[in-house]
Design an enzyme around this catalytic site. Structure first.
Site, PDB file in Angstrom:
ATOM      1  N   SER A   1       0.842  -1.440   0.089  1.00  0.00           N
ATOM      2  CA  SER A   1       0.039  -0.142   0.025  1.00  0.00           C
ATOM      3  C   SER A   1       1.013   1.208  -0.100  1.00  0.00           C
ATOM      4  O   SER A   1       1.517   1.468   1.194  1.00  0.00           O
ATOM      5  CB  SER A   1      -1.002   0.024   1.016  1.00  0.00           C
ATOM      6  OG  SER A   1      -1.551  -1.159   1.078  1.00  0.00           O
TER       7      SER A   1
ATOM      8  N   LYS B   1      -7.509   1.444  -3.209  1.00  0.00           N
ATOM      9  CA  LYS B   1      -7.018   1.030  -1.920  1.00  0.00           C
ATOM     10  C   LYS B   1      -7.145   2.134  -0.984  1.00  0.00           C
ATOM     11  O   LYS B   1      -7.625   1.944   0.088  1.00  0.00           O
ATOM     12  CB  LYS B   1      -5.458   0.388  -1.860  1.00  0.00           C
ATOM     13  CG  LYS B   1      -4.999  -0.083  -0.395  1.00  0.00           C
ATOM     14  CD  LYS B   1      -5.962  -1.259   0.182  1.00  0.00           C
ATOM     15  CE  LYS B   1      -5.537  -1.663   1.433  1.00  0.00           C
ATOM     16  NZ  LYS B   1      -4.315  -2.343   1.616  1.00  0.00           N
TER      17      LYS B   1
ATOM     18  N   LYS C   1      -0.726   5.520   8.362  1.00  0.00           N
ATOM     19  CA  LYS C   1       0.037   5.696   7.017  1.00  0.00           C
ATOM     20  C   LYS C   1      -1.030   5.955   5.805  1.00  0.00           C
ATOM     21  O   LYS C   1      -0.619   6.743   4.881  1.00  0.00           O
ATOM     22  CB  LYS C   1       0.814   4.308   7.008  1.00  0.00           C
ATOM     23  CG  LYS C   1       1.718   4.236   5.541  1.00  0.00           C
ATOM     24  CD  LYS C   1       2.203   3.110   5.182  1.00  0.00           C
ATOM     25  CE  LYS C   1       0.837   2.172   4.588  1.00  0.00           C
ATOM     26  NZ  LYS C   1       1.670   1.025   4.136  1.00  0.00           N
TER      27      LYS C   1
END
Length: 303
Positions: free
Chosen positions: A108, A182, A250
């Site tokens: 990711s 995502k 994050k």
């Protein structure tokens, strides 16, 4: 770079796959591919984690370049974009791949990083898909991951049989689009965790039973997997890590960085980025991301 081209019509069981990053996701993914009969090589910064795959017939190497040397497909499951960059371009992975190999980056990272990696790999005669996943370690074990792929359709079709061993792959657009999907997933997850936590805490503060409230609203418009899975963790105060608060932070920061790049105002995501950052500051970094509940409980004097 090895200039011998990989075979293009081998059956899937003769496909050679390298998996770089054998952590919570990389281990079950590599194991599942090996159990499906694929030839798998593996590398991890801490070799001992990769060595768990040795009894299954997986080749474990000391360097990324060794792992990818004979691979047709290279799957990355690394911490963030800077680590992906380092492994590909500084630790020799890209230089060690055979011409025409496909890099499937399931990490990711930011969409702009994915586009940059695709451009640099293309210049070396390599292909790239950004294909982050959702579903966690359980989804990886069961082969039920949601896989969001960005890149050229031809390369997606080439690796689709491998991705289908791991879950449901969907091609969502050009390079970087998988990472955008995502980010959307993580925005919805992170924000919904906060909504569930705040709602359940309000009910408890007001004197209602959180477990009964969850039962009462199940099946209504507020029902969701987040309510059922993360809500239950909140009720049980079980914050064993499945997806860490630090990782959720994050992802929220990546979403905000991308929003700023394209000139998009994302006030809800910005608020939750701040909430997850405060949770990290208060020592919740390595707990499950449902532990945002703990941060909100603390704000209200509910321990």
């Amino acid at each position: 770079m090895n200039t011998s081209a990989p075979p293009s019509s081998d059956p899937i069981t003769s496909t050679r796959v390298a998996v770089l990053g054998i952590g919570m996701m990389g281990f079950p993914i590599a194991r599942r591919l090996r159990e499906a009969g694929l030839q798998v090589s593996a590398w991890n910064r801490s070799r001992s984690k990769a060595e768990r795959l040795l009894p299954m017939g997986t080749t474990v190497t000391d360097t990324p370049a060794q792992a990818v040397a004979e691979a047709d497909v290279v799957i990355l499951l690394l911490e963030d974009g800077s680590v992906v960059d380092d492994v590909l371009f500084h630790q020799g992975a890209a230089q060690g791949m055979r011409a025409g190999a496909v890099v499937v980056d399931m990490s990711s990272i930011q969409p702009r990083q994915a586009r940059d990696h695709a451009t640099r790999l293309s210049a070396q005669g390599l292909h790239h898909l950004d294909a982050p996943v959702s579903g966690g370690p359980l989804g990886a074990e069961q082969g039920t991951l949601a896989i969001m792929a960005g890149g050229k359709p031809a390369q997606f079709e080439r690796v689709r049989p491998i991705l289908e061993l791991l879950g449901k792959p969907v091609h969502v657009g050009s390079h970087g689009a998988g990472q955008l999907a995502k980010l959307a997933n993580q925005m919805i997850v992170g924000i919904t965790i906060g909504a569930v936590a705040e709602a359940l805490l309000l009910c408890e503060k007001g004197g209602a039973d959180m477990g009964k409230v969850k039962e009462a609203i199940t099946g209504g418009f507020a029902d969701s997997r987040i309510l059922q899975v993360h809500g239950q963790r909140m009720i049980e105060r079980d914050f064993t890590k499945h997806g860490a608060v630090s990782v959720q932070l994050k992802d929220m920061r990546n979403a905000m960085a991308t929003a700023q790049e394209v000139g998009f105002d994302a006030p809800i995501t910005q608020l939750f980025e701040q909430l997850y950052a405060q949770a990290v500051d208060h020592g919740l970094s390595d707990l499950d991301h449902s532990a945002l509940f703990v941060e909100l409980a603390s704000r209200n004097g509910m321990t």
